[in-house]
Scaffold this motif. Structure first.
Motif, PDB file in Angstrom:
ATOM      1  N   ASP A  69      79.524  64.254  34.996  1.00  0.00           N
ATOM      2  CA  ASP A  69      80.883  63.902  35.443  1.00  0.00           C
ATOM      3  C   ASP A  69      81.104  62.696  34.889  1.00  0.00           C
ATOM      4  O   ASP A  69      82.286  62.433  34.269  1.00  0.00           O
ATOM      5  CB  ASP A  69      80.757  63.931  37.013  1.00  0.00           C
ATOM      6  CG  ASP A  69      80.039  62.969  37.807  1.00  0.00           C
ATOM      7  OD1 ASP A  69      78.802  62.742  37.129  1.00  0.00           O
ATOM      8  OD2 ASP A  69      80.135  62.327  38.781  1.00  0.00           O
ATOM      9  N   LEU A  70      80.121  61.711  34.779  1.00  0.00           N
ATOM     10  CA  LEU A  70      80.331  60.638  34.130  1.00  0.00           C
ATOM     11  C   LEU A  70      80.553  60.436  32.475  1.00  0.00           C
ATOM     12  O   LEU A  70      81.401  59.876  32.021  1.00  0.00           O
ATOM     13  CB  LEU A  70      79.099  59.640  34.473  1.00  0.00           C
ATOM     14  CG  LEU A  70      79.020  58.290  33.952  1.00  0.00           C
ATOM     15  CD1 LEU A  70      80.456  57.382  34.494  1.00  0.00           C
ATOM     16  CD2 LEU A  70      78.099  57.283  34.524  1.00  0.00           C
ATOM     17  N   ALA A  76      85.403  68.399  33.317  1.00  0.00           N
ATOM     18  CA  ALA A  76      84.892  67.115  33.960  1.00  0.00           C
ATOM     19  C   ALA A  76      85.170  67.731  35.525  1.00  0.00           C
ATOM     20  O   ALA A  76      84.374  67.295  36.315  1.00  0.00           O
ATOM     21  CB  ALA A  76      85.999  66.110  33.799  1.00  0.00           C
ATOM     22  N   LEU A  77      86.102  68.425  35.896  1.00  0.00           N
ATOM     23  CA  LEU A  77      86.455  68.773  37.215  1.00  0.00           C
ATOM     24  C   LEU A  77      84.919  69.705  37.563  1.00  0.00           C
ATOM     25  O   LEU A  77      84.491  69.638  38.782  1.00  0.00           O
ATOM     26  CB  LEU A  77      87.732  69.478  37.344  1.00  0.00           C
ATOM     27  CG  LEU A  77      88.910  68.665  37.265  1.00  0.00           C
ATOM     28  CD1 LEU A  77      90.225  69.533  37.155  1.00  0.00           C
ATOM     29  CD2 LEU A  77      88.944  67.918  38.709  1.00  0.00           C
ATOM     30  N   LYS A  78      84.554  70.635  36.720  1.00  0.00           N
ATOM     31  CA  LYS A  78      83.726  71.682  37.010  1.00  0.00           C
ATOM     32  C   LYS A  78      82.503  70.637  37.289  1.00  0.00           C
ATOM     33  O   LYS A  78      81.414  71.114  38.013  1.00  0.00           O
ATOM     34  CB  LYS A  78      83.229  72.366  35.883  1.00  0.00           C
ATOM     35  CG  LYS A  78      82.316  73.559  36.097  1.00  0.00           C
ATOM     36  CD  LYS A  78      82.255  74.555  34.964  1.00  0.00           C
ATOM     37  CE  LYS A  78      81.314  75.728  35.185  1.00  0.00           C
ATOM     38  NZ  LYS A  78      81.058  76.452  34.049  1.00  0.00           N
ATOM     39  N   PRO A 105      92.879  52.636  40.053  1.00  0.00           N
ATOM     40  CA  PRO A 105      92.112  52.781  41.317  1.00  0.00           C
ATOM     41  C   PRO A 105      91.114  54.001  41.612  1.00  0.00           C
ATOM     42  O   PRO A 105      91.452  54.956  40.959  1.00  0.00           O
ATOM     43  CB  PRO A 105      93.013  52.523  42.602  1.00  0.00           C
ATOM     44  CG  PRO A 105      94.111  52.938  42.081  1.00  0.00           C
ATOM     45  CD  PRO A 105      94.304  52.886  40.529  1.00  0.00           C
ATOM     46  N   GLY A 106      90.305  53.713  42.062  1.00  0.00           N
ATOM     47  CA  GLY A 106      89.543  55.007  42.869  1.00  0.00           C
ATOM     48  C   GLY A 106      88.135  55.279  41.867  1.00  0.00           C
ATOM     49  O   GLY A 106      87.366  56.291  42.294  1.00  0.00           O
ATOM     50  N   LEU A 107      87.701  54.356  41.043  1.00  0.00           N
ATOM     51  CA  LEU A 107      86.114  54.641  40.314  1.00  0.00           C
ATOM     52  C   LEU A 107      85.216  54.007  41.338  1.00  0.00           C
ATOM     53  O   LEU A 107      85.591  52.759  41.619  1.00  0.00           O
ATOM     54  CB  LEU A 107      86.273  54.068  38.935  1.00  0.00           C
ATOM     55  CG  LEU A 107      87.337  54.833  37.907  1.00  0.00           C
ATOM     56  CD1 LEU A 107      87.495  54.325  36.773  1.00  0.00           C
ATOM     57  CD2 LEU A 107      87.133  56.292  37.747  1.00  0.00           C
ATOM     58  N   GLY A 108      84.088  54.509  41.181  1.00  0.00           N
ATOM     59  CA  GLY A 108      82.952  53.452  41.782  1.00  0.00           C
ATOM     60  C   GLY A 108      82.376  52.532  40.904  1.00  0.00           C
ATOM     61  O   GLY A 108      82.935  52.553  39.777  1.00  0.00           O
ATOM     62  N   ASP A 109      81.615  51.378  41.117  1.00  0.00           N
ATOM     63  CA  ASP A 109      81.314  50.628  40.500  1.00  0.00           C
ATOM     64  C   ASP A 109      80.616  50.804  39.090  1.00  0.00           C
ATOM     65  O   ASP A 109      81.139  50.294  38.145  1.00  0.00           O
ATOM     66  CB  ASP A 109      80.162  49.504  41.361  1.00  0.00           C
ATOM     67  CG  ASP A 109      80.849  49.072  42.537  1.00  0.00           C
ATOM     68  OD1 ASP A 109      82.179  48.847  42.529  1.00  0.00           O
ATOM     69  OD2 ASP A 109      80.073  48.578  43.351  1.00  0.00           O
ATOM     70  N   LEU A 144      81.345  51.550  33.044  1.00  0.00           N
ATOM     71  CA  LEU A 144      81.440  52.349  32.036  1.00  0.00           C
ATOM     72  C   LEU A 144      82.590  52.610  31.353  1.00  0.00           C
ATOM     73  O   LEU A 144      82.869  52.774  30.136  1.00  0.00           O
ATOM     74  CB  LEU A 144      80.409  53.575  32.258  1.00  0.00           C
ATOM     75  CG  LEU A 144      79.188  53.183  32.565  1.00  0.00           C
ATOM     76  CD1 LEU A 144      78.393  54.602  32.903  1.00  0.00           C
ATOM     77  CD2 LEU A 144      78.336  52.718  31.468  1.00  0.00           C
ATOM     78  N   ILE A 145      83.749  52.797  32.086  1.00  0.00           N
ATOM     79  CA  ILE A 145      84.994  52.853  31.653  1.00  0.00           C
ATOM     80  C   ILE A 145      85.709  51.603  30.818  1.00  0.00           C
ATOM     81  O   ILE A 145      86.249  51.409  29.743  1.00  0.00           O
ATOM     82  CB  ILE A 145      86.161  53.302  32.611  1.00  0.00           C
ATOM     83  CG1 ILE A 145      85.611  54.614  33.082  1.00  0.00           C
ATOM     84  CG2 ILE A 145      87.514  53.216  32.031  1.00  0.00           C
ATOM     85  CD1 ILE A 145      85.249  55.695  31.768  1.00  0.00           C
TER      86      ILE A 145
END
Length: 171
Positions: free
Chosen positions: A61-62, A87-89, A108-112, A117-118
Motif C-alpha cells: 500500500d505504501l 493501491a486500493l487492492k 490530510p489523512g496520512l499516517g506519520d 515518505l510522500i
C-alpha cells in the motif's frame, strides 16, 4: 500517443518476450506494447519494475501511494489510473489516495510514516536533492534496505511517468 504500440502476437520475434511480460503482468499493456518497439529497453524496464513492484521491502500500500504521488506530480494520467486500483487492492484507502491528488500540497489523512515518505517523494521528484533533515526523518521509519527500496521506487516511477508523458500516453 506518439509511438504506435505493437499489438501482441503480430511479430513472431517478440513472442517469447511478450509471454514473459504477460506472465509477470497478467497481460501486455499498452505501455509494454510501446516499449516493445525497443526489445532491449522493454526487457530492462520489465526487470527493474518487477523488482520494484514484487521484491521491495516496502508494504504494497505504501509503495502504491508513492507511485500515485509521482504520477500526480508529473501529470501522468496513465500511471495514476493504472495504480489507483492496485493501491486500493493493497489496502490503501480512498482518503489516503485523495490526500495525494493536489500536486501543490499533501492533504490530510496520512499516517506519520506515509507523510514522511510522500514528502520524500515530492522532494526527489521536484527538487531532486534530499535535505539531511528529511533524510533523517525517513531513516526514523526505515532501515537501509527499505530506504533504498523507497528511493528506487520514487526514481523508477519518475522514469515511468516521464516516459508516459513524453509519449503522450494518457490511457
Amino acid at each position: 500517443m506518439r509511438i504506435a504500440p505493437i499489438p501482441p502476437g503480430t511479430r513472431p520475434e517478440l513472442a517469447e518476450q511478450e509471454a514473459q511480460i504477460a506472465a509477470q503482468r497478467g497481460r501486455v499493456s499498452t505501455l509494454y506494447q510501446v516499449l516493445l518497439n525497443s526489445p532491449p529497453m522493454a526487457h530492462g524496464w520489465e526487470q527493474l519494475l518487477t523488482a520494484v513492484r514484487n521484491r521491495s521491502t516496502l508494504p504494497a500500500d505504501l509503495r502504491e501511494l508513492i507511485i500515485i504521488r509521482v504520477a500526480v506530480l508529473n501529470g501522468a494520467t496513465y500511471e495514476y489510473e493504472a495504480h489507483v486500483p492496485i493501491a486500493l487492492k493493497a489496502g490503501a484507502t480512498e482518503q489516503k489516495i485523495a490526500a495525494l491528488r493536489d500536486p501543490k500540497r499533501i492533504g490530510p489523512g496520512l499516517g506519520d510514516m506515509e507523510q514522511v515518505l510522500i514528502e520524500l517523494t515530492d522532494t526527489m521528484t521536484t527538487a531532486i536533492e534530499v535535505p539531511a533533515a528529511l533524510y533523517e526523518r525517513v531513516r526514523g521509519f526505515l532501515d537501509e534496505r527499505q530506504t533504498v527500496d523507497a528511493m528506487v521506487t520514487i526514481g523508477a516511477y519518475n522514469m515511468v511517468s516521464r516516459f508516459l508523458v513524453a509519449l503522450e500516453m494518457s490511457h
